[in-house]
Design a protein around this motif. Structure first.
Motif, PDB file in Angstrom:
ATOM      1  N   HIS A 168      -0.353  -9.356  -5.267  1.00 51.33           N
ATOM      2  CA  HIS A 168      -1.282  -8.818  -6.262  1.00 51.33           C
ATOM      3  C   HIS A 168      -1.188  -7.293  -6.319  1.00 51.33           C
ATOM      4  O   HIS A 168      -0.832  -6.642  -5.344  1.00 51.33           O
ATOM      5  CB  HIS A 168      -2.719  -9.200  -5.918  1.00 51.33           C
ATOM      6  CG  HIS A 168      -2.945 -10.670  -5.770  1.00 51.33           C
ATOM      7  ND1 HIS A 168      -2.528 -11.584  -6.706  1.00 51.33           N
ATOM      8  CD2 HIS A 168      -3.552 -11.397  -4.788  1.00 51.33           C
ATOM      9  CE1 HIS A 168      -2.870 -12.807  -6.316  1.00 51.33           C
ATOM     10  NE2 HIS A 168      -3.488 -12.716  -5.154  1.00 51.33           N
ATOM     11  N   SER A 169      -1.549  -6.757  -7.480  1.00 54.35           N
ATOM     12  CA  SER A 169      -1.709  -5.302  -7.663  1.00 54.35           C
ATOM     13  C   SER A 169      -0.425  -4.511  -7.410  1.00 54.35           C
ATOM     14  O   SER A 169      -0.461  -3.401  -6.883  1.00 54.35           O
ATOM     15  CB  SER A 169      -2.836  -4.763  -6.755  1.00 54.35           C
ATOM     16  OG  SER A 169      -4.025  -5.453  -7.000  1.00 54.35           O
ATOM     17  N   ASN A 202       2.683   1.602  -3.492  1.00 55.90           N
ATOM     18  CA  ASN A 202       1.794   2.110  -4.537  1.00 55.90           C
ATOM     19  C   ASN A 202       1.440   3.573  -4.302  1.00 55.90           C
ATOM     20  O   ASN A 202       1.378   4.371  -5.238  1.00 55.90           O
ATOM     21  CB  ASN A 202       0.525   1.266  -4.614  1.00 55.90           C
ATOM     22  CG  ASN A 202       0.727  -0.046  -5.386  1.00 55.90           C
ATOM     23  OD1 ASN A 202       1.658  -0.160  -6.183  1.00 55.90           O
ATOM     24  ND2 ASN A 202      -0.126  -1.006  -5.131  1.00 55.90           N
ATOM     25  N   GLN A 203       1.202   3.921  -3.043  1.00 57.66           N
ATOM     26  CA  GLN A 203       0.859   5.317  -2.736  1.00 57.66           C
ATOM     27  C   GLN A 203       1.999   6.252  -3.170  1.00 57.66           C
ATOM     28  O   GLN A 203       1.761   7.300  -3.771  1.00 57.66           O
ATOM     29  CB  GLN A 203       0.607   5.474  -1.227  1.00 57.66           C
ATOM     30  CG  GLN A 203       0.133   6.848  -0.794  1.00 57.66           C
ATOM     31  CD  GLN A 203      -1.365   7.045  -0.997  1.00 57.66           C
ATOM     32  OE1 GLN A 203      -2.151   6.200  -0.617  1.00 57.66           O
ATOM     33  NE2 GLN A 203      -1.745   8.140  -1.619  1.00 57.66           N
ATOM     34  N   ARG A 233       0.839  -1.212   0.000  1.00 62.71           N
ATOM     35  CA  ARG A 233       0.000   0.000   0.000  1.00 62.71           C
ATOM     36  C   ARG A 233       0.873   1.262   0.000  1.00 62.71           C
ATOM     37  O   ARG A 233       0.633   2.233  -0.715  1.00 62.71           O
ATOM     38  CB  ARG A 233      -0.932  -0.028   1.220  1.00 62.71           C
ATOM     39  CG  ARG A 233      -1.825   1.205   1.426  1.00 62.71           C
ATOM     40  CD  ARG A 233      -3.038   1.157   0.516  1.00 62.71           C
ATOM     41  NE  ARG A 233      -2.749   1.487  -0.864  1.00 62.71           N
ATOM     42  CZ  ARG A 233      -2.694   2.726  -1.372  1.00 62.71           C
ATOM     43  NH1 ARG A 233      -2.954   3.752  -0.607  1.00 62.71           N
ATOM     44  NH2 ARG A 233      -2.419   2.949  -2.627  1.00 62.71           N
ATOM     45  N   HIS A 241       2.142   6.780  -6.828  1.00 65.34           N
ATOM     46  CA  HIS A 241       1.037   7.598  -7.333  1.00 65.34           C
ATOM     47  C   HIS A 241       1.266   9.079  -7.061  1.00 65.34           C
ATOM     48  O   HIS A 241       0.369   9.896  -7.284  1.00 65.34           O
ATOM     49  CB  HIS A 241      -0.291   7.188  -6.673  1.00 65.34           C
ATOM     50  CG  HIS A 241      -0.730   5.811  -7.019  1.00 65.34           C
ATOM     51  ND1 HIS A 241      -1.743   5.154  -6.343  1.00 65.34           N
ATOM     52  CD2 HIS A 241      -0.303   4.941  -7.949  1.00 65.34           C
ATOM     53  CE1 HIS A 241      -1.905   3.938  -6.852  1.00 65.34           C
ATOM     54  NE2 HIS A 241      -1.041   3.789  -7.827  1.00 65.34           N
ATOM     55  N   TYR A 275      -2.849  -8.700 -11.786  1.00 64.65           N
ATOM     56  CA  TYR A 275      -3.019  -7.286 -12.144  1.00 64.65           C
ATOM     57  C   TYR A 275      -1.765  -6.428 -11.977  1.00 64.65           C
ATOM     58  O   TYR A 275      -1.865  -5.217 -11.752  1.00 64.65           O
ATOM     59  CB  TYR A 275      -4.195  -6.660 -11.363  1.00 64.65           C
ATOM     60  CG  TYR A 275      -5.461  -7.458 -11.461  1.00 64.65           C
ATOM     61  CD1 TYR A 275      -5.937  -7.910 -12.688  1.00 64.65           C
ATOM     62  CD2 TYR A 275      -6.189  -7.809 -10.318  1.00 64.65           C
ATOM     63  CE1 TYR A 275      -7.090  -8.674 -12.778  1.00 64.65           C
ATOM     64  CE2 TYR A 275      -7.344  -8.572 -10.406  1.00 64.65           C
ATOM     65  CZ  TYR A 275      -7.785  -8.999 -11.634  1.00 64.65           C
ATOM     66  OH  TYR A 275      -8.924  -9.748 -11.719  1.00 64.65           O
ATOM     67  N   VAL A 311       0.200  -0.792  -9.683  1.00 67.33           N
ATOM     68  CA  VAL A 311      -1.023  -0.503 -10.444  1.00 67.33           C
ATOM     69  C   VAL A 311      -1.309   0.996 -10.432  1.00 67.33           C
ATOM     70  O   VAL A 311      -0.947   1.701  -9.502  1.00 67.33           O
ATOM     71  CB  VAL A 311      -2.254  -1.260  -9.888  1.00 67.33           C
ATOM     72  CG1 VAL A 311      -2.093  -2.759 -10.074  1.00 67.33           C
ATOM     73  CG2 VAL A 311      -2.496  -0.917  -8.418  1.00 67.33           C
ATOM     74  N   GLY A 312      -1.945   1.448 -11.487  1.00 67.65           N
ATOM     75  CA  GLY A 312      -2.383   2.845 -11.539  1.00 67.65           C
ATOM     76  C   GLY A 312      -1.253   3.851 -11.636  1.00 67.65           C
ATOM     77  O   GLY A 312      -1.430   5.017 -11.266  1.00 67.65           O
ATOM     78  N   LEU A 313      -0.112   3.461 -12.183  1.00 68.13           N
ATOM     79  CA  LEU A 313       0.981   4.429 -12.330  1.00 68.13           C
ATOM     80  C   LEU A 313       0.609   5.435 -13.412  1.00 68.13           C
ATOM     81  O   LEU A 313      -0.047   5.097 -14.403  1.00 68.13           O
ATOM     82  CB  LEU A 313       2.284   3.717 -12.698  1.00 68.13           C
ATOM     83  CG  LEU A 313       2.764   2.620 -11.744  1.00 68.13           C
ATOM     84  CD1 LEU A 313       4.186   2.187 -12.108  1.00 68.13           C
ATOM     85  CD2 LEU A 313       2.707   3.072 -10.293  1.00 68.13           C
TER      86      LEU A 313
END
Lengths: 449, 230
Positions: free
Chosen positions: B41-42, B17-18, B14, B21, B62, B45-47
């Motif tokens: 997982h994940s 990823n934060q 977490r 982002h 994912y 993601v969302g870069l």
């Protein structure tokens, strides 16, 4: 003596209840075309519904609240379980997912305007988010659908909540359909499809199968959006106890449960009328699943339940809430408020071979009201400001009607309504809603007669 | 170029990823290494910025999902849905990829050095995918746009109900799905293929060794005569 003037009486012409007028017309249509009938809307057959329930107002044993003076709350918070930014709505009545593509741009804008005016949310649909819709919707729920048409992470981040659509009440187990007449250049571009084709949407998500995968998928969406946004899971009513339980297990913040009266832009008539459950039969099993998992109205751990499918007035809203829903969603009723099927267009409906109130060939894109069309001239008939105002009025009326009923039952908030406030007029409704048959204490399947 | 290393044994995903982002201005040009992914997982993601993230091992579901702009390299194998709905950038899997690799991807380039599982490039919406090995059944199902290059073989039902995506296969195809047919490779398609082979490190592979597949466009409109195809 014989009476020569006497003629043997003939019976009057008698139509078959089985082969009624509509059934025979459909047989003739199928025989002529060789393809199934496609239409929009939800189930048209008569089904056990909220009309089969009545409220027991307060009397000696219950104490009513004063209308117009004593407060009766109507607000709801959605997404308390995991989201950093739950949604606060002033009314429990929300707008269900309907796509740009199925609906015209002005109609979508009107939905946003109307919802925003009364402090509630509206929802995108298959095909993505338009700037007009985002701009006019203070609270916008972004649908995440099997087709992923128009799906992009920028819009995901712009949304206030995300609704993972597993199915819908009009066609649980079926994918979307948008016929060529409505695949305009703009719709085609948003969906990355050739203009004018008959679009088929998937019935299953492309990158996950089953509830264990769904949990991982929801986690991915949370990671992409930094755990800010509530994640809804929308299901068509079929096996509500198990489907709701699995959605909760997969990590849903909110479950949206749609009955077979809920509309669709287009699908096969046989699907609409013969697959799924009426919403009346689905609410109590869904609530039971939430209760069994300890997430029903249990503070921050709560998973909220939104129900939809045939909500028409404040009594329906109050009954749905009394059976255990936290909020409701309207689709067909919202379109009627915008101007769909309005009698003043009767002459134009007649030209299409139908009549105001029965028009359901939404897939053909010829809607005289300019709502279920992509025709640039027809869609100009929708004034988003005026239509949005009508929708706001309608939601306000429904909210006040629900308050009237709740106060009469002695409730200071709509959420204080409970099954004990209700009785059923029919044995079927009694069994489905699990409230007593009126005048008795009998609930079929629950208590002894 | 700055390189920052994260160890997923010590730092929660977490938080990683934060951080990834964060504001693009502060991230652009930076490189990140993720150690001990252990199939999480994940990851990444969302870069949405110009970063290069290297995952030192196997990733779960994912990985690099919905990627924009960034380059993500997986020095191992990837679980289901790698680079799903990617919008732009490059995702490179040096090992194998599981099911639904590149599902619904809109843009960018997904390179898989090894094999890919079922439903690779399902509902592809414009991205380019190059698979060094073979792909499983039902790949490119309802693929709408983009280019899908397979250096090995393809399983059953390739390109079922395909729209305008282009498929290039060097090996054998077990069977084609409904409305998918062999196409004659024109100069434009050959150039697309040549460029993708070069970008994915297969410069020595001849484009002439591929067969092109695409839509016969017979299912674009509902018609009773097509009932048997559905």
């Amino acid at each position: 003596m014989s009476d020569n003037s006497y003629k043997t009486p003939q019976t009057t012409a008698r139509y078959s209840a089985t082969f009624d007028e509509y059934t025979m017309s459909e047989i003739r249509r199928a025989a002529a075309t060789g393809i199934y009938d496609i239409r929009g809307g939800g189930a048209k057959r008569k089904l056990p519904h909220f009309d089969d329930l009545l409220f027991l107002g307060a009397s000696v044993s219950r104490y009513p609240l004063e209308g117009y003076r004593e407060k009766c709350g109507t607000d709801v918070v959605l997404g308390t379980r995991y989201a950093k930014k739950p949604i606060y709505l002033k009314t429990v009545i929300t707008i269900a997912g309907m796509s740009f593509g199925a609906l015209s741009g002005p109609a979508k804008e009107a939905l946003g305007r109307g919802a925003t005016a009364v402090g509630t949310s509206t929802t995108t649909g298959d095909g993505g988010m338009t700037p007009e819709e985002r701009g006019q919707s203070k609270t916008l729920v972004y649908q995440y659908l099997p087709s992923r048409y128009g799906m992009n992470p920028d819009d995901l981040r712009k949304a206030d909540a995300i609704e993972v659509v597993i199915g819908q009440g009009a066609k649980p187990g079926g994918g979307g359909m948008l016929l060529g007449q409505k695949i305009s250049a703009r719709v085609a571009k948003m969906r990355c499809l050739p203009e004018g084709i008959d679009q088929r949407s998937s019935c299953r998500h492309p990158d996950w199968t089953g509830p264990d995968d769904l949990e991982i998928k929801i986690n991915e969406i949370r990671e992409i959006t930094d755990w800010e946004k509530p994640i809804y899971v929308k299901i068509g009513a079929t096996r509500p106890y198990f489907d709701v339980a699995l959605a909760v297990k997969a990590g849903a913040d909110v479950v949206v449960l749609d009955g077979m009266q809920g509309g669709t832009a287009a699908t096969q008539e046989v699907f609409i009328e013969h697959v799924g459950l009426p919403i009346l039969a689905a609410i109590r099993p869904a609530v039971k699943a939430l209760q069994d998992l300890g997430v029903y109205r249990n503070g921050k751990d709560s998973v909220q339940l939104i129900v939809s499918g045939g909500i028409r007035n404040g009594a329906d809203v109050a009954k749905a809430i009394a059976l255990g829903a936290d909020a409701v969603a309207i689709g067909t009723a919202a379109l009627i408020a915008l101007g769909d099927n309005d009698p003043h267009l009767e002459a134009e409906y007649n030209k299409l071979g139908t009549t105001a109130g029965a028009y359901d060939d939404w897939h053909e894109g010829k809607d005289p009201a300019g709502i279920t069309t992509q025709d640039p001239e027809l869609m100009q008939r929708v004034d988003p400001v005026k239509a949005g105002h009508r929708l706001a009025n309608y939601i306000a009326v429904m909210t006040m009607e629900a308050q009237v009923v709740a106060r009469a039952c002695g409730k200071s908030h709509l959420h204080n309504l409970e099954p004990e406030d209700l009785v059923a007029l029919t044995i079927e409704a009694s069994a489905m809603a699990q409230v007593p048959l009126a005048g008795t204490s009998w609930i079929p399947g629950v208590t002894q007669f | 170029m700055d390189n920052i290393s994260f160890d997923l044994d010590k730092k929660p995903l977490r938080e990683v990823n934060q951080l990834l982002h964060g504001d693009a201005a502060g991230l652009n040009g930076k490189s990140f290494t993720i150690e001990n992914p252990n199939g999480a997982h994940s990851i990444a993601v969302g870069l949405k910025s110009d970063v290069h993230v290297t995952i030192k091992g196997h990733a779960g579901y994912y990985a690099a999902g919905m990627n924009q702009i960034a380059k993500v390299t997986i020095e191992g194998s990837a679980g289901s849905g790698v680079a799903e709905n990617m919008m732009s950038g490059v995702v490179h899997v040096k090992g194998f990829a599981s099911n639904a690799a590149g599902a619904t991807a809109n843009g960018g380039l997904l390179i898989i050095d090894g094999d890919a599982g079922l439903r690779c490039a399902i509902a592809l919406k414009g991205a380019d995918i190059v698979v060094g090995g073979s792909v499983g059944s039902f790949s490119a199902f309802m693929a709408q746009a983009g280019n899908f290059v397979i250096l090995g073989d393809a399983g059953e039902g390739l390109g079922d109900s395909i729209y305008e995506a282009k498929i290039f296969v060097r090996g054998k195809v077990k069977s084609l799905g409904a409305d998918c047919e062999v196409k004659t490779m024109d100069a434009e398609s050959k150039k697309i293929l040549t460029d993708l082979l070069a970008k994915s490190g297969h410069v020595d592979v001849k484009p002439e060794s591929f067969t092109q597949y695409g839509s016969a466009r017979t299912l674009y409109h509902f018609h009773v005569d097509n009932a048997g195809a559905y």
